[in-house]
Design a protein around this motif. Sequence first.
Motif, PDB file in Angstrom:
ATOM      1  N   LYS A  42       5.830 -26.446 -31.272  1.00  0.00           N
ATOM      2  CA  LYS A  42       5.870 -26.985 -29.918  1.00  0.00           C
ATOM      3  C   LYS A  42       6.337 -28.422 -30.008  1.00  0.00           C
ATOM      4  N   PRO A  43       7.164 -28.885 -29.135  1.00  0.00           N
ATOM      5  CA  PRO A  43       7.795 -28.108 -28.060  1.00  0.00           C
ATOM      6  C   PRO A  43       8.834 -27.155 -28.642  1.00  0.00           C
ATOM      7  N   TRP A  44       8.977 -26.016 -27.988  1.00  0.00           N
ATOM      8  CA  TRP A  44       9.886 -24.988 -28.489  1.00  0.00           C
ATOM      9  C   TRP A  44      11.303 -25.244 -27.985  1.00  0.00           C
ATOM     10  N   ASP A  45      12.238 -24.697 -28.729  1.00  0.00           N
ATOM     11  CA  ASP A  45      13.634 -24.701 -28.334  1.00  0.00           C
ATOM     12  C   ASP A  45      13.869 -23.438 -27.511  1.00  0.00           C
ATOM     13  N   ALA A  46      14.474 -23.570 -26.349  1.00  0.00           N
ATOM     14  CA  ALA A  46      14.645 -22.429 -25.441  1.00  0.00           C
ATOM     15  C   ALA A  46      15.429 -21.287 -26.090  1.00  0.00           C
ATOM     16  N   ALA A  59       4.530 -23.684 -18.470  1.00  0.00           N
ATOM     17  CA  ALA A  59       5.891 -23.934 -18.975  1.00  0.00           C
ATOM     18  C   ALA A  59       6.406 -22.737 -19.763  1.00  0.00           C
ATOM     19  N   LEU A  60       5.548 -22.144 -20.552  1.00  0.00           N
ATOM     20  CA  LEU A  60       5.946 -20.975 -21.342  1.00  0.00           C
ATOM     21  C   LEU A  60       6.266 -19.797 -20.428  1.00  0.00           C
ATOM     22  N   GLN A  61       5.458 -19.612 -19.408  1.00  0.00           N
ATOM     23  CA  GLN A  61       5.714 -18.536 -18.456  1.00  0.00           C
ATOM     24  C   GLN A  61       7.041 -18.755 -17.734  1.00  0.00           C
ATOM     25  N   ARG A  62       7.322 -19.977 -17.321  1.00  0.00           N
ATOM     26  CA  ARG A  62       8.608 -20.276 -16.675  1.00  0.00           C
ATOM     27  C   ARG A  62       9.770 -19.994 -17.624  1.00  0.00           C
TER      28      ARG A  62
END
Length: 159
Positions: free
Chosen positions: A107-111, A16-19
């Motif tokens: 986490k979860p992070w804000d984009a 998810a982080l890579q995406r």
Amino acid sequence: MNHILLIDDDAHVLAALQRALLQIFRGEAPQIEGYTDPFKALERICAHEFDLVICDYMMPQMSGGELLQVLKDVAPRTVRIMLSASTEYGTVVSAINQAAAFRFMSKPWDAAELEDNVRQALALRATLVTPQEQEAQRLEAEEPGLLQVRRDADGSVIL
């Protein structure tokens, strides 16, 4: 090209982080590597220079704080961001003070927050210089032109 290393014991979080990072850098294509094992990540850090490391705090083999402390010594110019599902004050303080993390993100992070922090981290990384570069700047300031090499048409050095 930016080189980014991701470390999290959860492969789904890494993906998810890579995406999310690929979405941020559309068209710029940074080199992104991800590891679920912090020891393998440290081996890679010793063999390759990264601009940015984003690391989870809570991992079973080694805490992210410990990993980033080692990273601070092994690769001092690499900017460090800590991720954690924990928002305990002690965790945040440890990440920033002991591991010299540039940012702490939950986490979860804000984009949008992730994008801002990553771009700021890479901008900071672009300003950092090696000790050799610092010494070269000092020498050039003392003796202007000292580090400039003039060459003849055949490539030989002109004294």
